[in-house]
Design a protein around this motif. Sequence first.
Motif, PDB file in Angstrom:
ATOM      1  N   VAL A  93       0.979  -1.189   0.004  1.00 20.67           N
ATOM      2  CA  VAL A  93       0.022  -0.034   0.013  1.00 20.67           C
ATOM      3  C   VAL A  93       0.871   1.277   0.135  1.00 20.67           C
ATOM      4  CG1 VAL A  93      -1.616   1.269   1.326  1.00 20.67           C
ATOM      5  CG2 VAL A  93      -1.983  -1.197   1.164  1.00 20.67           C
ATOM      6  N   VAL A  94       1.934   1.266   0.981  1.00 19.67           N
ATOM      7  CA  VAL A  94       2.762   2.658   0.900  1.00 19.67           C
ATOM      8  C   VAL A  94       3.633   2.763  -0.022  1.00 19.67           C
ATOM      9  CG1 VAL A  94       2.399   2.693   3.414  1.00 19.67           C
ATOM     10  CG2 VAL A  94       4.595   1.580   2.573  1.00 19.67           C
ATOM     11  N   THR A  95       4.018   1.592  -0.866  1.00 20.01           N
ATOM     12  CA  THR A  95       5.023   1.654  -2.242  1.00 20.01           C
ATOM     13  C   THR A  95       3.826   2.187  -3.274  1.00 20.01           C
ATOM     14  OG1 THR A  95       6.161  -0.035  -1.248  1.00 20.01           O
ATOM     15  CG2 THR A  95       6.414   0.381  -3.470  1.00 20.01           C
ATOM     16  N   LYS A  96       2.849   1.754  -3.335  1.00 20.54           N
ATOM     17  CA  LYS A  96       2.016   2.272  -4.406  1.00 20.54           C
ATOM     18  C   LYS A  96       1.608   3.733  -4.177  1.00 20.54           C
ATOM     19  CE  LYS A  96      -0.803  -1.833  -5.464  1.00 20.54           C
ATOM     20  NZ  LYS A  96      -1.834  -2.224  -5.476  1.00 20.54           N
ATOM     21  N   ALA A  97       1.694   4.264  -2.804  1.00 24.57           N
ATOM     22  CA  ALA A  97       1.577   5.726  -2.479  1.00 24.57           C
ATOM     23  C   ALA A  97       2.946   6.583  -2.816  1.00 24.57           C
ATOM     24  CB  ALA A  97       1.197   5.919  -1.066  1.00 24.57           C
ATOM     25  N   GLY A  98       3.858   5.794  -3.310  1.00 17.99           N
ATOM     26  CA  GLY A  98       5.234   6.660  -3.649  1.00 17.99           C
ATOM     27  C   GLY A  98       6.365   6.559  -2.424  1.00 17.99           C
ATOM     28  N   LEU A  99       6.125   5.811  -1.672  1.00 16.17           N
ATOM     29  CA  LEU A  99       7.049   5.746  -0.366  1.00 16.17           C
ATOM     30  C   LEU A  99       8.027   4.641  -0.655  1.00 16.17           C
ATOM     31  CD1 LEU A  99       4.207   6.933   0.774  1.00 16.17           C
ATOM     32  CD2 LEU A  99       5.506   6.281   2.984  1.00 16.17           C
ATOM     33  N   GLU A 100       9.105   4.807  -0.085  1.00 17.99           N
ATOM     34  CA  GLU A 100      10.183   3.817  -0.327  1.00 17.99           C
ATOM     35  C   GLU A 100      10.135   3.183   1.249  1.00 17.99           C
ATOM     36  OE1 GLU A 100      14.334   5.189  -1.275  1.00 17.99           O
ATOM     37  OE2 GLU A 100      13.331   6.327  -3.003  1.00 17.99           O
ATOM     38  N   THR A 101      10.455   1.829   1.072  1.00 17.69           N
ATOM     39  CA  THR A 101      10.312   1.063   2.376  1.00 17.69           C
ATOM     40  C   THR A 101      11.715   0.142   2.736  1.00 17.69           C
ATOM     41  OG1 THR A 101       9.414  -0.849   1.415  1.00 17.69           O
ATOM     42  CG2 THR A 101       7.951   0.719   1.989  1.00 17.69           C
ATOM     43  N   GLU A 102      11.916  -0.035   3.975  1.00 19.89           N
ATOM     44  CA  GLU A 102      12.946  -1.006   4.169  1.00 19.89           C
ATOM     45  C   GLU A 102      12.273  -1.719   5.481  1.00 19.89           C
ATOM     46  OE1 GLU A 102      17.379  -1.084   6.551  1.00 19.89           O
ATOM     47  OE2 GLU A 102      16.579   0.864   5.660  1.00 19.89           O
ATOM     48  N   ARG A 103      12.515  -3.101   5.264  1.00 18.99           N
ATOM     49  CA  ARG A 103      12.167  -3.924   6.442  1.00 18.99           C
ATOM     50  C   ARG A 103      13.221  -4.217   7.515  1.00 18.99           C
ATOM     51  NH1 ARG A 103       8.516  -8.935   4.433  1.00 18.99           N
ATOM     52  NH2 ARG A 103       7.485  -7.817   2.636  1.00 18.99           N
ATOM     53  N   LEU A 104      12.870  -4.268   8.634  1.00 14.73           N
ATOM     54  CA  LEU A 104      13.770  -4.396   9.927  1.00 14.73           C
ATOM     55  C   LEU A 104      13.259  -5.840  10.468  1.00 14.73           C
ATOM     56  CD1 LEU A 104      13.650  -0.939  11.452  1.00 14.73           C
ATOM     57  CD2 LEU A 104      15.167  -1.714   9.646  1.00 14.73           C
ATOM     58  N   SER A 105      14.170  -6.675  10.806  1.00 21.23           N
ATOM     59  CA  SER A 105      13.470  -7.953  11.374  1.00 21.23           C
ATOM     60  C   SER A 105      14.485  -8.546  12.510  1.00 21.23           C
ATOM     61  CB  SER A 105      13.785  -9.029  10.222  1.00 21.23           C
ATOM     62  OG  SER A 105      13.378 -10.123  10.698  1.00 21.23           O
ATOM     63  N   ALA A 106      13.686  -8.492  13.662  1.00 22.35           N
ATOM     64  CA  ALA A 106      14.407  -9.245  14.914  1.00 22.35           C
ATOM     65  C   ALA A 106      14.110 -10.778  14.624  1.00 22.35           C
ATOM     66  CB  ALA A 106      13.712  -8.548  16.137  1.00 22.35           C
ATOM     67  N   ALA A 107      13.079 -11.000  14.189  1.00 24.93           N
ATOM     68  CA  ALA A 107      12.799 -12.520  13.831  1.00 24.93           C
ATOM     69  C   ALA A 107      11.854 -12.569  12.438  1.00 24.93           C
ATOM     70  CB  ALA A 107      12.039 -13.142  14.796  1.00 24.93           C
ATOM     71  N   SER A 108      12.313 -13.601  11.475  1.00 23.82           N
ATOM     72  CA  SER A 108      11.635 -13.705  10.227  1.00 23.82           C
ATOM     73  C   SER A 108      10.026 -13.676  10.346  1.00 23.82           C
ATOM     74  CB  SER A 108      12.078 -14.823   9.672  1.00 23.82           C
ATOM     75  OG  SER A 108      11.685 -16.161  10.478  1.00 23.82           O
ATOM     76  N   ALA A 109       9.454 -14.028  11.411  1.00 23.84           N
ATOM     77  CA  ALA A 109       8.165 -13.988  11.620  1.00 23.84           C
ATOM     78  C   ALA A 109       7.376 -12.778  12.054  1.00 23.84           C
ATOM     79  CB  ALA A 109       7.380 -15.114  12.280  1.00 23.84           C
ATOM     80  N   ASP A 110       8.402 -11.841  12.556  1.00 24.26           N
ATOM     81  CA  ASP A 110       7.822 -10.404  13.128  1.00 24.26           C
ATOM     82  C   ASP A 110       8.822  -9.358  12.700  1.00 24.26           C
ATOM     83  OD1 ASP A 110       6.560  -8.974  14.899  1.00 24.26           O
ATOM     84  OD2 ASP A 110       8.025  -9.498  16.535  1.00 24.26           O
ATOM     85  N   PRO A 111       8.623  -8.983  11.277  1.00 29.87           N
ATOM     86  CA  PRO A 111       9.309  -7.941  10.730  1.00 29.87           C
ATOM     87  C   PRO A 111       8.779  -6.635  11.090  1.00 29.87           C
ATOM     88  CG  PRO A 111       7.843  -8.693   9.100  1.00 29.87           C
ATOM     89  CD  PRO A 111       7.829  -9.532  10.290  1.00 29.87           C
ATOM     90  N   GLY A 112       9.538  -5.511  11.091  1.00 22.46           N
ATOM     91  CA  GLY A 112       9.316  -4.354  11.107  1.00 22.46           C
ATOM     92  C   GLY A 112       9.325  -3.463   9.995  1.00 22.46           C
ATOM     93  N   LEU A 113       8.723  -2.397   9.720  1.00 22.13           N
ATOM     94  CA  LEU A 113       8.814  -1.798   8.455  1.00 22.13           C
ATOM     95  C   LEU A 113       8.927  -0.078   8.601  1.00 22.13           C
ATOM     96  CD1 LEU A 113       8.355  -2.069   5.314  1.00 22.13           C
ATOM     97  CD2 LEU A 113       5.860  -1.201   5.777  1.00 22.13           C
ATOM     98  N   VAL A 114       9.701   0.528   8.179  1.00 24.30           N
ATOM     99  CA  VAL A 114      10.158   1.663   7.949  1.00 24.30           C
ATOM    100  C   VAL A 114       9.625   2.292   6.569  1.00 24.30           C
ATOM    101  CG1 VAL A 114      11.822   3.556   8.207  1.00 24.30           C
ATOM    102  CG2 VAL A 114      12.011   1.530   9.642  1.00 24.30           C
TER     103      VAL A 114
END
Length: 93
Positions: free
Chosen positions: A46-67
């Motif tokens: 959704v945010v990529t379609k809105a023109g934002l760039e993203t980076e995933r942050l992950s402490a665990a593969s099943a529980d990622p964060g998103l910036v």
Amino acid sequence: MSQPSLPAQVEANCERVVETTLDLLAFDTQNPPRATTEIIEYIETVVTKAGLETERLSAASADPGLVAWFPEQPAPELVFNGHIDTVPFSREA
């Protein structure tokens, strides 16, 4: 030309806000097991379609964060911070 006010923008996009909210509520993000990969993928799309760039942050593969941020902007500023896991709910409790 100036930007419409936030209430005017929400009103103009009311159906989309409701649809997105219902989409988010459809994900099972109960903790445990705290598996949030699918909802992160949805939000990232959704945010990529809105023109934002993203980076995933992950402490665990099943529980990622998103910036997410708008490209070519001055120094990043925090706009929204939240969590997406939920706790089990029982009407009786």
